[in-house]
Design a protein around this motif. Structure first.
Motif, PDB file in Angstrom:
ATOM      1  N   GLY A  20       0.797  -1.225   0.000  1.00  0.00           N
ATOM      2  CA  GLY A  20       0.000   0.000   0.000  1.00  0.00           C
ATOM      3  C   GLY A  20       0.823   1.265   0.000  1.00  0.00           C
ATOM      4  N   ILE A  21       0.103   2.361  -0.246  1.00  0.00           N
ATOM      5  CA  ILE A  21       0.722   3.684  -0.224  1.00  0.00           C
ATOM      6  C   ILE A  21      -0.263   4.667   0.390  1.00  0.00           C
ATOM      7  CG2 ILE A  21      -0.027   4.259  -2.583  1.00  0.00           C
ATOM      8  CD1 ILE A  21       2.731   5.681  -2.893  1.00  0.00           C
ATOM      9  N   LEU A  22       0.259   5.602   1.175  1.00  0.00           N
ATOM     10  CA  LEU A  22      -0.562   6.581   1.879  1.00  0.00           C
ATOM     11  C   LEU A  22      -1.059   7.631   0.893  1.00  0.00           C
ATOM     12  CD1 LEU A  22      -1.174   6.947   5.007  1.00  0.00           C
ATOM     13  CD2 LEU A  22       0.465   8.816   4.921  1.00  0.00           C
ATOM     14  N   ASP A  23      -2.347   7.908   0.929  1.00  0.00           N
ATOM     15  CA  ASP A  23      -2.966   8.864   0.008  1.00  0.00           C
ATOM     16  C   ASP A  23      -3.697   9.917   0.829  1.00  0.00           C
ATOM     17  OD1 ASP A  23      -4.219  10.252  -1.978  1.00  0.00           O
ATOM     18  OD2 ASP A  23      -5.471   8.604  -2.668  1.00  0.00           O
ATOM     19  N   GLN A  24      -3.128  11.133   0.868  1.00  0.00           N
ATOM     20  CA  GLN A  24      -3.721  12.216   1.651  1.00  0.00           C
ATOM     21  C   GLN A  24      -4.930  12.833   0.952  1.00  0.00           C
ATOM     22  OE1 GLN A  24      -2.327  12.839   4.610  1.00  0.00           O
ATOM     23  NE2 GLN A  24      -0.144  12.479   4.486  1.00  0.00           N
ATOM     24  N   GLY A  25      -4.998  12.719  -0.378  1.00  0.00           N
ATOM     25  CA  GLY A  25      -6.121  13.297  -1.107  1.00  0.00           C
ATOM     26  C   GLY A  25      -6.090  14.815  -1.164  1.00  0.00           C
ATOM     27  N   TYR A  26      -4.881  15.392  -1.295  1.00  0.00           N
ATOM     28  CA  TYR A  26      -4.734  16.854  -1.410  1.00  0.00           C
ATOM     29  C   TYR A  26      -4.225  17.212  -2.803  1.00  0.00           C
ATOM     30  CZ  TYR A  26      -5.577  18.434   3.386  1.00  0.00           C
ATOM     31  OH  TYR A  26      -6.170  18.762   4.584  1.00  0.00           O
ATOM     32  N   TRP A  27      -4.629  18.405  -3.254  1.00  0.00           N
ATOM     33  CA  TRP A  27      -4.271  18.894  -4.584  1.00  0.00           C
ATOM     34  C   TRP A  27      -3.762  20.320  -4.462  1.00  0.00           C
ATOM     35  CZ3 TRP A  27      -5.031  15.171  -8.337  1.00  0.00           C
ATOM     36  CH2 TRP A  27      -5.777  14.069  -7.916  1.00  0.00           C
ATOM     37  N   SER A  28      -2.739  20.666  -5.232  1.00  0.00           N
ATOM     38  CA  SER A  28      -2.107  21.975  -5.089  1.00  0.00           C
ATOM     39  C   SER A  28      -3.043  23.121  -5.421  1.00  0.00           C
ATOM     40  CB  SER A  28      -0.870  22.056  -5.993  1.00  0.00           C
ATOM     41  OG  SER A  28      -1.225  21.898  -7.361  1.00  0.00           O
ATOM     42  N   ASP A  29      -4.040  22.878  -6.281  1.00  0.00           N
ATOM     43  CA  ASP A  29      -4.950  23.957  -6.673  1.00  0.00           C
ATOM     44  C   ASP A  29      -6.346  23.826  -6.071  1.00  0.00           C
ATOM     45  OD1 ASP A  29      -5.566  21.726  -8.176  1.00  0.00           O
ATOM     46  OD2 ASP A  29      -5.016  22.630 -10.094  1.00  0.00           O
ATOM     47  N   GLY A  30      -6.705  22.644  -5.613  1.00  0.00           N
ATOM     48  CA  GLY A  30      -8.044  22.440  -5.063  1.00  0.00           C
ATOM     49  C   GLY A  30      -8.078  22.049  -3.609  1.00  0.00           C
ATOM     50  N   LEU A  31      -6.894  21.935  -2.960  1.00  0.00           N
ATOM     51  CA  LEU A  31      -6.794  21.426  -1.584  1.00  0.00           C
ATOM     52  C   LEU A  31      -7.467  20.053  -1.499  1.00  0.00           C
ATOM     53  CD1 LEU A  31      -7.193  24.701   0.527  1.00  0.00           C
ATOM     54  CD2 LEU A  31      -5.099  23.496  -0.119  1.00  0.00           C
ATOM     55  N   MET A  32      -8.523  19.882  -0.724  1.00  0.00           N
ATOM     56  CA  MET A  32      -9.119  18.552  -0.591  1.00  0.00           C
ATOM     57  C   MET A  32     -10.061  18.209  -1.746  1.00  0.00           C
ATOM     58  SD  MET A  32      -9.672  17.617   3.416  1.00  0.00           S
ATOM     59  CE  MET A  32     -11.091  18.650   3.702  1.00  0.00           C
ATOM     60  N   SER A  57       7.406 -13.404   4.174  1.00  0.00           N
ATOM     61  CA  SER A  57       7.428 -14.810   4.592  1.00  0.00           C
ATOM     62  C   SER A  57       7.487 -14.960   6.106  1.00  0.00           C
ATOM     63  CB  SER A  57       8.629 -15.516   3.954  1.00  0.00           C
ATOM     64  OG  SER A  57       9.848 -14.915   4.376  1.00  0.00           O
ATOM     65  N   LYS A  58       7.885 -13.888   6.803  1.00  0.00           N
ATOM     66  CA  LYS A  58       7.976 -13.937   8.255  1.00  0.00           C
ATOM     67  C   LYS A  58       6.681 -13.519   8.940  1.00  0.00           C
ATOM     68  CE  LYS A  58      12.948 -13.005   8.156  1.00  0.00           C
ATOM     69  NZ  LYS A  58      14.044 -12.101   8.611  1.00  0.00           N
ATOM     70  N   GLY A  59       5.675 -13.122   8.141  1.00  0.00           N
ATOM     71  CA  GLY A  59       4.386 -12.800   8.737  1.00  0.00           C
ATOM     72  C   GLY A  59       3.867 -11.419   8.460  1.00  0.00           C
ATOM     73  N   LEU A  60       4.569 -10.625   7.645  1.00  0.00           N
ATOM     74  CA  LEU A  60       4.081  -9.286   7.316  1.00  0.00           C
ATOM     75  C   LEU A  60       2.885  -9.394   6.367  1.00  0.00           C
ATOM     76  CD1 LEU A  60       4.546  -6.187   7.526  1.00  0.00           C
ATOM     77  CD2 LEU A  60       5.969  -6.381   5.466  1.00  0.00           C
ATOM     78  N   SER A  61       1.749  -8.831   6.776  1.00  0.00           N
ATOM     79  CA  SER A  61       0.523  -8.921   5.974  1.00  0.00           C
ATOM     80  C   SER A  61       0.330  -7.725   5.049  1.00  0.00           C
ATOM     81  CB  SER A  61      -0.705  -9.034   6.883  1.00  0.00           C
ATOM     82  OG  SER A  61      -0.905 -10.361   7.284  1.00  0.00           O
ATOM     83  N   GLY A  62       0.941  -6.605   5.395  1.00  0.00           N
ATOM     84  CA  GLY A  62       0.748  -5.416   4.580  1.00  0.00           C
ATOM     85  C   GLY A  62       1.654  -4.302   5.049  1.00  0.00           C
ATOM     86  N   ALA A  63       1.879  -3.323   4.164  1.00  0.00           N
ATOM     87  CA  ALA A  63       2.712  -2.179   4.499  1.00  0.00           C
ATOM     88  C   ALA A  63       2.255  -0.989   3.681  1.00  0.00           C
ATOM     89  CB  ALA A  63       4.185  -2.479   4.231  1.00  0.00           C
ATOM     90  N   VAL A  64       2.335   0.192   4.285  1.00  0.00           N
ATOM     91  CA  VAL A  64       1.864   1.425   3.648  1.00  0.00           C
ATOM     92  C   VAL A  64       3.027   2.406   3.554  1.00  0.00           C
ATOM     93  CG1 VAL A  64       0.221   3.324   3.746  1.00  0.00           C
ATOM     94  CG2 VAL A  64      -0.451   1.065   4.580  1.00  0.00           C
ATOM     95  N   TYR A  65       3.487   2.646   2.322  1.00  0.00           N
ATOM     96  CA  TYR A  65       4.577   3.602   2.115  1.00  0.00           C
ATOM     97  C   TYR A  65       4.041   5.030   2.158  1.00  0.00           C
ATOM     98  CZ  TYR A  65       8.431   6.199   0.169  1.00  0.00           C
ATOM     99  OH  TYR A  65       9.429   7.119   0.010  1.00  0.00           O
ATOM    100  N   THR A  66       4.793   5.929   2.776  1.00  0.00           N
ATOM    101  CA  THR A  66       4.449   7.357   2.845  1.00  0.00           C
ATOM    102  C   THR A  66       5.274   8.115   1.816  1.00  0.00           C
ATOM    103  OG1 THR A  66       3.987   7.170   5.215  1.00  0.00           O
ATOM    104  CG2 THR A  66       4.377   9.377   4.343  1.00  0.00           C
ATOM    105  N   GLN A  67       4.666   8.672   0.741  1.00  0.00           N
ATOM    106  CA  GLN A  67       3.274   8.740   0.434  1.00  0.00           C
ATOM    107  C   GLN A  67       3.115   8.893  -1.072  1.00  0.00           C
ATOM    108  OE1 GLN A  67       1.440  12.238   2.200  1.00  0.00           O
ATOM    109  NE2 GLN A  67       3.260  13.455   1.870  1.00  0.00           N
TER     110      GLN A  67
END
Length: 662
Positions: free
Chosen positions: A370-382, A608-618
């Motif tokens: 996964g990847i972190l998604d803030q949902g912000y835009w430089s011209d429209g903000l949210m 393989s050691k048990g990691l189910s998911g990871a979220v990269y910022t961003q």
């Protein structure tokens, strides 16, 4: 632990910085076109679509006035326009053309005229109803037609509707909206907004920031419905809400096209599914709830004892990011007709063949890259500048090899979730954070330095977690439940995340149970980051400054719900020259090389050691936080596209057959 990097990234406010005006390609086109009639014009509710609707996005009048309780500030009869605003962009956003902040001591008034056509007037005579929708107004909105107050709505991230049928006449009627936004001076939900922007917190925005529209419905109509795919039973359950019982119900389910998109020409016959009306009940408001079950020709068998050997469904096509099969349907209920879609999928946490708890999609272990998604835009903000901008972000994430987006501390437009559904992108959905001003040394710095201590800290010390207000806690709980109701039908949402890094966290173990009771079909990540209360379905940590590792607790799946945060400032494409990020690189090439090592040497071996998911910022830069894989204006992708950072295929997907969508 890298203390130097950690110390360099203490969050600091920089309200004195002047943000450089940055336009996305779509925002630039909008500004150049001069068109005001085609702003976010798509039907806002893709899973409950009607044909008879009218968008009210476009040019409205506005005025800022002191919130001093005087008649001139409270009465729409005293409204005097100060300028023109482009709705639904907040006044703080470039695309609004106002570029002015609403202060906590002010009201922002909106005004526009509503004129109804001869056809619409005839619909009123035929006992049709006109429903006015606001998809999101931040934070408190009071709506008037003429001088008549229609209603008040609190909560800046959720929609509300009003019946305006009696005001539909030959003469135009004035629509007014009065807005108050306390941002972080109160306890209301606000997410990443702050009046003193800087670091990981961003420019406060206010007012109408999602679409405004109205539609015509019959006297007895489908107010909403709840769709529950019963994966193990090869059926799907609908609970319809209406003013009174329907005399006639009919479903037509469409066969999805080969790439899973909603191709209306591929219409199937209802005979492919069995339909049963199970019950009809009235609630305390006098509304009728009708339960209908649609069944595929045969049931799916599944053995909980050995999910790895469970047979794949043969009577329906399951949804996954690799094969985003959707089932469009048309529902006719007396005189009301709505179109929507559902998907057959199942999210769970189950033990694999080694006994390790794993996140599972359709009863098979599935690694969430996964990847972190803030949902912000430089011209429209949210507010995204257009529908195509949503598609760009989702496709970019998929092109870089990710199969999940964590929608961070924000509720997005329903159009965004629709594109995740049809393009194949799993969503981890955060609740919006609130509470009084956060004690950053307590909720961020101490857990970073002493993670073991934070993992054994109880979150019923309300003052430490900025939750002293009992009213504020109750308000957040209701918004949490309302958020689940609002987004329940979205097939791509896999996990609910009530709290992030202790921001306004309280009673998280109890909240996890509350969420699971409200929606038993999705796992819960009750406390993302730290302050683990041993609840929910995941042990969920944030790790930016230490080597990545897995710490299983034997009961819950283990996820690294934030990591990375590598920063690279791109001159000419950043809001400020200041750089905020967790490790800094001078060029995109240096950052890409570091990321390749991070994924291949640290992250993927942990699966393989048990990691189910990871979220990269961003996913994208936001203001001075330049740790995105694409710049804030979406013009420069810092990494090569083409699945260079995809997880190993043996862990990435439970399916290996069929055609992959484009």
């Amino acid at each position: 632990m890298n203390l130097k990097d950690a110390a360099a990234n203490l969050n600091q406010a920089h309200p004195e910085d002047t943000l450089h005006p940055l336009y996305t390609p779509w925002g630039e086109l909008l500004m150049r076109s001069g068109s005001y009639d085609d702003i976010l014009s798509e039907y806002p509710r893709p899973q409950m679509r009607r044909t008879d609707y009218h968008m009210l996005n476009g040019l409205w009048e506005y005025a800022f006035v002191p919130a001093d309780g005087s008649s001139s500030s409270e009465d729409p009869a005293h409204f005097t326009a100060q300028g023109i605003i482009r709705v639904p962009f907040s006044p703080e956003a470039l695309l609004s053309r106002v570029h002015r902040r609403l202060e906590p001591t002010e009201y922002l008034w909106y005004h526009r005229e509503l004129s109804f056509s001869t056809e619409e007037l005839s619909q009123k005579e035929e006992y049709m109803h006109c429903i006015l929708h606001f998809d999101a107004v931040d934070q408190e909105a009071t709506v008037f037609l003429g001088t008549k107050q229609l209603g008040i709505h609190s909560g800046g991230y959720l929609p509300f509707s009003l019946d305006i049928t009696e005001y539909v006449n030959e003469d135009p009627v004035s629509l007014y909206v009065k807005v108050r936004d306390l941002t972080d001076t109160g306890y209301a939900t606000r997410g990443k907004q702050t009046l003193n922007r800087g670091g990981m917190f961003y420019t406060a925005q206010s007012g109408i920031w999602q679409s405004v529209w109205y539609e015509w419905v019959p006297e007895n109509y489908v107010i909403n419905y709840k769709i529950t795919p019963e994966y193990n039973k090869a059926s799907v359950t609908f609970v319809l809400c209406s003013p009174k019982p329907f005399n006639h119900l009919e479903f037509r389910v469409n066969i999805p096209s080969c790439d899973g998109t909603l191709a209306q020409e591929n219409t199937g016959s209802l005979t492919r599914m069995r339909v049963r009306k199970i019950s009809e009940q009235q609630d305390s408001f006098g509304l009728t709830h009708t339960t209908v079950v649609l069944s595929f020709p045969a049931s799916v068998t599944y053995s909980a004892a050995d999910p790895a050997d469970a047979p794949e469904p043969v009577n329906f096509k399951p949804w996954s990011p690799e094969h985003p099969w959707l089932y469009p349907f048309t529902l006719t209920a007396d005189g009301d007709t709505v179109e929507g879609y559902f998907a057959m999928r199942c999210y769970s946490v189950e033990r694999d063949s080694k006994g390790i708890p794993r996140f599972c999609l359709n009863h098979k272990p599935y690694f969430l890259h996964g990847i972190l998604d803030q949902g912000y835009w430089s011209d429209g903000l949210m507010t995204a500048p257009c529908d195509e901008a949503f598609v760009y972000d989702i496709n970019l994430a998929k092109g870089l090899g990710f199969n999940m987006l964590r929608k961070h501390i924000k509720i997005e437009s329903l159009r965004w979730y629709y594109h995740c559904d049809r393009l194949g992108m799993i969503v981890w959905q955060d609740m919006v954070s609130g509470g009084s001003t956060y004690h950053m040394p307590w909720v961020c710095y101490m857990p970073t330095l002493f993670p073991h201590m934070s993992a054994h800290t109880k979150d019923n010390h309300y003052e430490l977690f900025s939750r002293s207000s009992e009213e504020g806690r109750k308000s957040w709980e209701q918004e949490c439940l309302d958020t689940i109701d609002h987004l329940y039908n979205v097939p791509s949402i896999a996990v609910w995340v009530p709290f992030n890094e202790g921001w306004g966290q309280f009673d998280a173990a109890r909240i996890a149970k509350m969420v699971a009771k409200k929606d038993p079909t999705r796992p819960v990540d009750h406390a993302s980051g730290w302050f683990d209360q041993k609840g929910g379905d995941f042990r969920s940590i944030h790790n930016y400054f230490r080597p990545l590792q897995v710490k299983l607790d034997g009961k819950r799946a283990f996820v690294i719900s934030e990591y990375g945060g590598y920063a690279c400032h791109i001159a000419g494409h950043s809001s400020v020259n200041r750089v905020y990020g967790y490790q800094k690189y001078d060029t995109p090439e240096e950052m890409a090389a570091a990321l390749k090592q991070l994924f291949s040497r640290q992250l993927f071996p942990l699966i393989s050691k048990g990691l189910s998911g990871a979220v990269y910022t961003q996913l994208s830069d936001v203001e001075e936080e330049v740790n995105g894989l694409v710049t804030y204006d979406r013009r420069v992708v810092k990494l090569p596209v083409g699945h260079p950072f995809a997880a190993p295929s043996s862990f990435a997907a439970p399916y290996s057959h069929g055609n992959k969508p484009e």
